[in-house]
Enzyme design. Structure first.
Site, PDB file in Angstrom:
ATOM      1  N   TYR A 343       0.862  -1.193   0.000  1.00 49.53           N
ATOM      2  CA  TYR A 343       0.000   0.000   0.000  1.00 49.53           C
ATOM      3  C   TYR A 343       0.894   1.237   0.000  1.00 49.53           C
ATOM      4  O   TYR A 343       1.933   1.258   0.669  1.00 49.53           O
ATOM      5  CB  TYR A 343      -0.869   0.029   1.260  1.00 49.53           C
ATOM      6  CG  TYR A 343      -1.902  -1.071   1.335  1.00 49.53           C
ATOM      7  CD1 TYR A 343      -2.925  -1.171   0.396  1.00 49.53           C
ATOM      8  CD2 TYR A 343      -1.875  -1.994   2.373  1.00 49.53           C
ATOM      9  CE1 TYR A 343      -3.886  -2.164   0.485  1.00 49.53           C
ATOM     10  CE2 TYR A 343      -2.835  -2.991   2.469  1.00 49.53           C
ATOM     11  CZ  TYR A 343      -3.834  -3.074   1.523  1.00 49.53           C
ATOM     12  OH  TYR A 343      -4.775  -4.054   1.612  1.00 49.53           O
ATOM     13  N   PHE A 354      -1.891  -7.244   1.595  1.00 48.59           N
ATOM     14  CA  PHE A 354      -3.297  -6.986   1.941  1.00 48.59           C
ATOM     15  C   PHE A 354      -3.503  -6.464   3.369  1.00 48.59           C
ATOM     16  O   PHE A 354      -4.551  -5.953   3.693  1.00 48.59           O
ATOM     17  CB  PHE A 354      -4.187  -8.238   1.725  1.00 48.59           C
ATOM     18  CG  PHE A 354      -4.218  -8.677   0.293  1.00 48.59           C
ATOM     19  CD1 PHE A 354      -4.944  -7.956  -0.652  1.00 48.59           C
ATOM     20  CD2 PHE A 354      -3.513  -9.787  -0.129  1.00 48.59           C
ATOM     21  CE1 PHE A 354      -4.966  -8.347  -1.992  1.00 48.59           C
ATOM     22  CE2 PHE A 354      -3.518 -10.184  -1.458  1.00 48.59           C
ATOM     23  CZ  PHE A 354      -4.241  -9.470  -2.394  1.00 48.59           C
ATOM     24  N   HIS A 463      -9.006 -10.730  -8.668  1.00 44.99           N
ATOM     25  CA  HIS A 463      -8.451  -9.947  -7.556  1.00 44.99           C
ATOM     26  C   HIS A 463      -9.598  -9.343  -6.730  1.00 44.99           C
ATOM     27  O   HIS A 463     -10.644  -8.976  -7.281  1.00 44.99           O
ATOM     28  CB  HIS A 463      -7.566  -8.833  -8.141  1.00 44.99           C
ATOM     29  CG  HIS A 463      -6.681  -8.208  -7.121  1.00 44.99           C
ATOM     30  ND1 HIS A 463      -7.084  -7.154  -6.336  1.00 44.99           N
ATOM     31  CD2 HIS A 463      -5.415  -8.503  -6.732  1.00 44.99           C
ATOM     32  CE1 HIS A 463      -6.095  -6.822  -5.514  1.00 44.99           C
ATOM     33  NE2 HIS A 463      -5.065  -7.632  -5.740  1.00 44.99           N
TER      34      HIS A 463
END
Ligand code: SF4
Length: 498
Positions: A343, A354, A463
């Site tokens: 991220y 994640f 995804h």
């Protein structure tokens, strides 16, 4: 309008005034020792290397001694320099080459020196410039790269291209002085986070590219910085092109500029490079990934990330880059969930794909994973996005790229992480008996060729991002499928509650 050309002779004159006996700050007595010290200096401060080599060169006084050393014992000696296992292997490989091919001596041409595995141009230039005064090129490390860019001497990012730019502009007879002197400029004045333009010898000549803040109205120059490293050059007196060391005032480098000294001290004690903790992080994996870690690209990759950190904000923080490896040692991997980039918004990435830190808002892809978790197993979505509990049970949450520049998705792609994480996937496939590989989205599914499908389970789906979750991720029931695959091989299920 064309930019004015840098005034090289004025810069050189100031460089001689400010850094009269410039050379490397590593201690050495023979070129062979300098080669070892330079190898150890990757991702480590010179001060720390000097502390280690003080006893190291007594214990291993020759290339023969390094070549015949017990590798574990040598690694133990190198521990304070970080990445000690791979450095021990590199030092031994290099010294064996010296013994077998060059009669126990450092060869004196760039071609011969860089033909030794593990020696790239920068290291070769350090040894040939500093020990033999041979102008084989110009040393370009992180500091020289940064100063050259700020001074408008190069627009390039690649060290070899920066070196080529410098070699075109700087007269050859001063190359061996220019590199070490510019290292000192970058280390003590033109630092990454705090360019000291108000005490810089080059303010008049420097366009201060990408430096924020107003140009100082006046400069207060510190006394000349004299290198006090122990070497035949510094102890024998003036050998620099300036020829002035013997008459230069005896200024202690640390005392000359208190601000720079503070910066240096901080750099030595803070995690200012991929640290020993990162080395330790990879430790259980080192044997499996040794052939990658030994490749020059890996240290170049870490160097690249450090250069990025010097100029930009990079996620995740340095000590969390290898979190996926820390939380899930190779022998514990039961499931491998492959993500892509970390991220790139503030405080989100912490080294697990994640997953975000415990107090960070749950990002959209993870919200969809939680929705599917509820649809699949009826588990209520937690209020946080911290997936460490899964990682600790053997769910390796690996991204294909391990770092990213803040707010610039994909900015660290193509610098070597993909090769490293491909090797990680292959190691898991080759060394584990049965693992469930979870490949969400096309980029992850391209890695299927790295996995032995005869002994492992591969689960594929779209995804979970908001753009694609409704086209095949929702309803794929990955959590129950993973547990079914584990059960079928007699392995304990994952407790997906968070
Ligand atoms: S003037 Fe400022 S930006 Fe230019 S080299 Fe000196 S410290 Fe760096």
């Amino acid at each position: 309008m064309a930019e004015p050309k840098p005034d090289i002779s004025a810069i050189l004159q100031r460089l001689r005034e400010g850094y009269p006996n410039a050379t490397y700050e590593l201690d050495w007595q023979t070129p062979e020792q300098m080669l070892v010290a330079t190898t150890l200096a990757a991702q480590c401060t010179d001060e720390r290397v000097n502390r280690v080599t003080k006893t190291l060169f007594v214990k291993y006084p020759s290339p023969q001694a390094f070549a015949q050393a017990d590798l574990d014992e040598l690694a133990n000696e190198l521990k304070p320099t970080g990445f000690f296992k791979q450095k021990a292997r590199a030092v031994q490989t290099i010294n064996r080459a010296l013994v077998q091919r060059f009669g126990d001596k450092v060869p004196t041409t760039m071609r011969e020196l860089t033909s030794i595995k593990g020696i790239a141009r920068k290291t070769a230039n350090v040894v040939l410039n500093c020990c033999f005064d041979l102008p084989t090129g110009i040393i370009v490390d992180t500091h020289v790269a940064r100063v050259s860019q700020r001074m408008g001497l190069s627009r390039q990012k690649d060290p070899e291209k920066i070196e080529a730019d410098l070699m075109r502009q700087v007269p050859k007879d001063v190359w061996t002085f220019w590199g070490p002197a510019m290292v000192l400029v970058g280390r003590y004045v033109c630092t990454a986070k705090d360019p000291g333009c108000d005490r810089c010898h080059f303010l008049e000549q420097c366009p201060r590219k990408d430096v924020s803040g107003p140009r100082p109205a006046k400069v207060t120059l510190p006394p000349p910085r004299v290198v006090t490293a122990v070497s035949p050059r510094t102890t024998a007196g003036a050998t620099s092109p300036a020829g002035a060391a013997a008459t230069a005032p005896a200024v202690t480098p640390k005392a000359a500029t208190p601000k720079a000294a503070t910066t240096t001290a901080k750099a030595a004690t803070s995690p200012s490079s991929p640290t020993a903790s990162a080395a330790t992080a990879l430790d259980p994996w080192v044997e499996a990934l040794a052939s990658e870690i030994d490749e020059p690209y890996f240290l170049e990759l870490l160097d690249f990330v450090e250069r990025e950190r010097a100029e930009h904000q990079v996620f995740p923080p340095r000590e969390q880059v290898f979190s996926a490896y820390v939380h899930t040692p190779l022998s514990a991997v039961k499931v491998l969930v492959l993500g892509q980039d970390p991220y790139h918004d503030d405080d989100q990435a912490h080294g697990l794909s994640f997953s975000v830190g415990p107090d960070v808002k749950v990002p959209p892809s993870l919200r969809n994973i939680y929705k599917e978790l509820h649809g699949d197993l009826g588990l209520q979505p937690p209020k946080h996005g911290h997936l460490v509990k899964w990682a600790q049970q053997g769910v390796m949450l690996l991204n294909t790229v391990l770092t990213v520049r803040a707010h610039q998705a994909g900015s660290h792609q193509g610098h070597g992480w993909e090769r490293f994480t491909d090797a990680t996937i292959k190691a898991v496939s080759q060394r584990s008996e049965h693992v469930v590989f979870v490949l969400w989205g096309k980029p992850a599914q391209k890695k299927k060729k790295l996995i032995d499908g005869r002994k492992h389970t591969i689960l594929e789906a779209n995804h979970p991002s908001p753009l694609s979750a409704s086209k095949g991720f929702f309803g794929s029931k990955p959590f129950s499928a993973i547990n079914a695959a584990l059960r079928s091989k007699g392995q304990a299920e994952i407790d997906w509650r968070l």
